[in-house]
Design an enzyme around this catalytic site. Structure first.
Site, short mmCIF file in Angstrom:
data_model
loop_
_atom_site.label_atom_id
_atom_site.label_comp_id
_atom_site.label_asym_id
_atom_site.label_seq_id
_atom_site.Cartn_x
_atom_site.Cartn_y
_atom_site.Cartn_z
N TYR A 100 -3.94 7.76 -7.23
CA TYR A 100 -2.98 6.72 -6.81
C TYR A 100 -3.30 6.21 -5.41
O TYR A 100 -3.40 5.00 -5.17
CB TYR A 100 -1.56 7.32 -6.87
CG TYR A 100 -0.50 6.50 -6.17
CD1 TYR A 100 0.05 5.37 -6.78
CD2 TYR A 100 -0.04 6.86 -4.90
CE1 TYR A 100 1.02 4.62 -6.13
CE2 TYR A 100 0.92 6.12 -4.25
CZ TYR A 100 1.46 5.00 -4.87
OH TYR A 100 2.42 4.26 -4.22
N SER A 152 0.86 -1.18 0.00
CA SER A 152 0.00 0.00 0.00
C SER A 152 0.90 1.23 0.00
O SER A 152 1.99 1.21 -0.58
CB SER A 152 -0.93 -0.03 1.22
OG SER A 152 -1.73 1.13 1.22
N SER A 153 0.48 2.28 0.68
CA SER A 153 1.30 3.49 0.75
C SER A 153 0.87 4.33 1.94
O SER A 153 -0.32 4.34 2.31
CB SER A 153 1.13 4.32 -0.52
OG SER A 153 1.73 5.60 -0.36
N LYS A 170 -4.59 2.55 -3.45
CA LYS A 170 -3.93 1.93 -2.29
C LYS A 170 -4.94 1.75 -1.15
O LYS A 170 -4.87 0.77 -0.41
CB LYS A 170 -2.73 2.77 -1.84
CG LYS A 170 -1.59 2.82 -2.86
CD LYS A 170 -1.05 1.45 -3.21
CE LYS A 170 0.33 1.53 -3.88
NZ LYS A 170 0.82 0.18 -4.26
N1 LIG Z 1 8.97 4.38 -3.48
C1 LIG Z 1 8.04 4.90 -2.69
O1 LIG Z 1 8.18 6.01 -2.15
C2 LIG Z 1 6.78 4.13 -2.39
C3 LIG Z 1 6.01 4.54 -1.31
C4 LIG Z 1 4.84 3.86 -1.00
C5 LIG Z 1 4.47 2.78 -1.78
N2 LIG Z 1 5.22 2.39 -2.84
C6 LIG Z 1 4.77 1.22 -3.61
O2 LIG Z 1 5.79 0.24 -3.61
C7 LIG Z 1 5.74 -0.51 -4.81
C8 LIG Z 1 7.13 -0.56 -5.44
O3 LIG Z 1 7.58 0.75 -5.70
P1 LIG Z 1 9.11 1.08 -6.01
O4 LIG Z 1 9.43 2.32 -5.29
O5 LIG Z 1 9.95 -0.12 -5.82
O6 LIG Z 1 8.99 1.41 -7.58
P2 LIG Z 1 10.11 1.34 -8.74
O7 LIG Z 1 11.47 1.45 -8.17
O8 LIG Z 1 9.67 2.32 -9.76
O9 LIG Z 1 9.95 -0.14 -9.33
C9 LIG Z 1 8.73 -0.51 -9.92
C10 LIG Z 1 8.73 -1.99 -10.23
O10 LIG Z 1 7.43 -2.34 -10.73
C11 LIG Z 1 7.56 -2.86 -12.06
N3 LIG Z 1 6.41 -2.42 -12.85
C12 LIG Z 1 6.09 -1.15 -13.20
N4 LIG Z 1 4.96 -1.15 -13.94
C13 LIG Z 1 4.56 -2.43 -14.05
C14 LIG Z 1 3.48 -3.08 -14.70
N5 LIG Z 1 2.56 -2.42 -15.41
N6 LIG Z 1 3.40 -4.43 -14.60
C15 LIG Z 1 4.32 -5.12 -13.90
N7 LIG Z 1 5.37 -4.57 -13.27
C16 LIG Z 1 5.48 -3.23 -13.35
C17 LIG Z 1 8.88 -2.35 -12.59
O11 LIG Z 1 9.35 -3.21 -13.62
P3 LIG Z 1 10.49 -2.67 -14.69
O12 LIG Z 1 11.78 -2.56 -13.90
O13 LIG Z 1 10.57 -3.72 -15.74
O14 LIG Z 1 10.02 -1.35 -15.18
C18 LIG Z 1 9.72 -2.38 -11.31
O15 LIG Z 1 10.16 -3.69 -11.04
C19 LIG Z 1 4.65 0.13 -5.67
O16 LIG Z 1 3.45 -0.59 -5.53
C20 LIG Z 1 4.48 1.52 -5.06
O17 LIG Z 1 3.20 2.03 -5.27
C21 LIG Z 1 6.38 3.03 -3.15
#
Ligand SMILES: NC(=O)c1ccc[n+]([C@@H]2O[C@H](COP(=O)([O-])OP(=O)(O)OC[C@H]3O[C@@H](n4cnc5c(N)ncnc54)[C@H](OP(=O)(O)O)[C@@H]3O)[C@@H](O)[C@H]2O)c1
Length: 252
Positions: A157, A143-144, A161
């Site tokens: 977004y 989630s977030s 979540k």
């Molecule tokens: N970073 C934050 O601040 C934060 C905070 C709260 C929640 N989140 C949540 O945590 C999760 C991971 O975020 P992250 O920060 O690790 O993001 P990230 O570094 O941008 O990595 C995103 C990952 O998801 C994959 N992806 C993107 N679009 C996709 C799709 N349509 N189908 C399948 N895979 C897809 C990407 O694959 P490719 O490498 O092939 O593009 C990559 O492996 C997400 O659900 C996000 O909403 C993140």
């Protein structure tokens, strides 16, 4: 008995990658997915193998539920051929995309994309994979913090979540009889590529986050990999139907 096996969506980068590396250190084998960055995914496999672990990566678009039946077939084959297993144990619904738009400016196309990737995708991917999951397994849905606090620009977004958090409770109730736990892990702002890497690369944003966080800094991927693997480890066995925030205390 073989190692436990985790399916992690979006394991090529960021939080999914960190989760994979943490789980490998706990003796868990990994089936990860990537969307477009095949080489990044392969690099993660190599890193896992250098730690003595085992991993395979599959391509998946979480936003395309019509591909899930074929994905299930690929997972079934991989389990048999590479892991000598019929079932997997853990599912981490992690893959996602960032999008910044006010309520006024969000387009229907943006909304639909967010809905498919962040809600419909995890919902139906999980439904599809559940027959392959071992009883006693565990599910973590990402989630977030933005589902709790509400800075302008994340309405669509964060609403997805919020939906994930509600679904998590229903799923936990439904899967209780199989001994499967289901929880939502809500990260605060983490320094990854997410949303164009703003949290990591924009000093103003980063310091605004730090000054609104009890522990005084933005999160790092390892903070979340550790939290997810904690939920999938021994200490998580009696935790289900919960929303757990890992934000270092943002906006408390
Ligand atoms: N970073 C934050 O601040 C934060 C905070 C709260 C929640 N989140 C949540 O945590 C999760 C991971 O975020 P992250 O920060 O690790 O993001 P990230 O570094 O941008 O990595 C995103 C990952 O998801 C994959 N992806 C993107 N679009 C996709 C799709 N349509 N189908 C399948 N895979 C897809 C990407 O694959 P490719 O490498 O092939 O593009 C990559 O492996 C997400 O659900 C996000 O909403 C993140």
């Amino acid at each position: 008995m073989g190692n436990k096996i985790a399916i992690i969506t979006g394991a090529s980068r960021g939080l999914g990658k960190s989760t994979a590396l943490h789980l490998v250190r706990q003796g868990v084998d990994i089936i990860g997915t990537y969307h477009s960055l095949e080489q990044e995914a392969q690099n993660v496999v190599e890193e896992i193998e250098s730690l003595g672990g085992k991993a395979r990566m599959l391509q998946l678009d979480v936003g395309d539920s019509s591909s899930f039946e074929a994905f299930k077939g690929q997972v079934t084959m991989l389990l048999g051929t590479c892991f000598s297993a019929e079932r997997f144990d853990f599912l981490v619904n992690n893959a996602g995309i960032g999008m910044h738009a006010s309520c006024a400016d969000t387009t229907e196309a943006q909304f639909d994309q967010l809905m498919k990737v962040h809600f419909k995708g995890p919902f139906f991917l999980t439904q599809k994979l559940l027959p392959l999951m071992a009883d006693g397994g565990r599910i973590v849905n990402l989630s977030s913090g933005l589902a709790r606090f509400s800075p302008i620009g994340y309405a669509a977004y964060a609403s997805m979540k919020g939906a994930i958090e509600v679904w998590t409770r229903y799923l936990a109730n439904e899967l209780g009889p199989r001994g499967i736990t289901v929880n939502a892990l809500a990260p605060g702002a983490i320094e990854t590529d997410f949303g164009g890497g703003t949290v990591r690369d924009n000093p103003q944003v980063n310091s605004w986050i730090s000054s609104n966080t009890a522990l005084g800094r933005a999160g790092l991927p390892d903070d979340i990999g550790a939290a997810v693997s904690m939920l999938l480890g021994e200490g998580g066995r009696w935790i289900t139907a919960q929303r757990i925030e890992a934000s270092g205390g943002m906006f408390v």
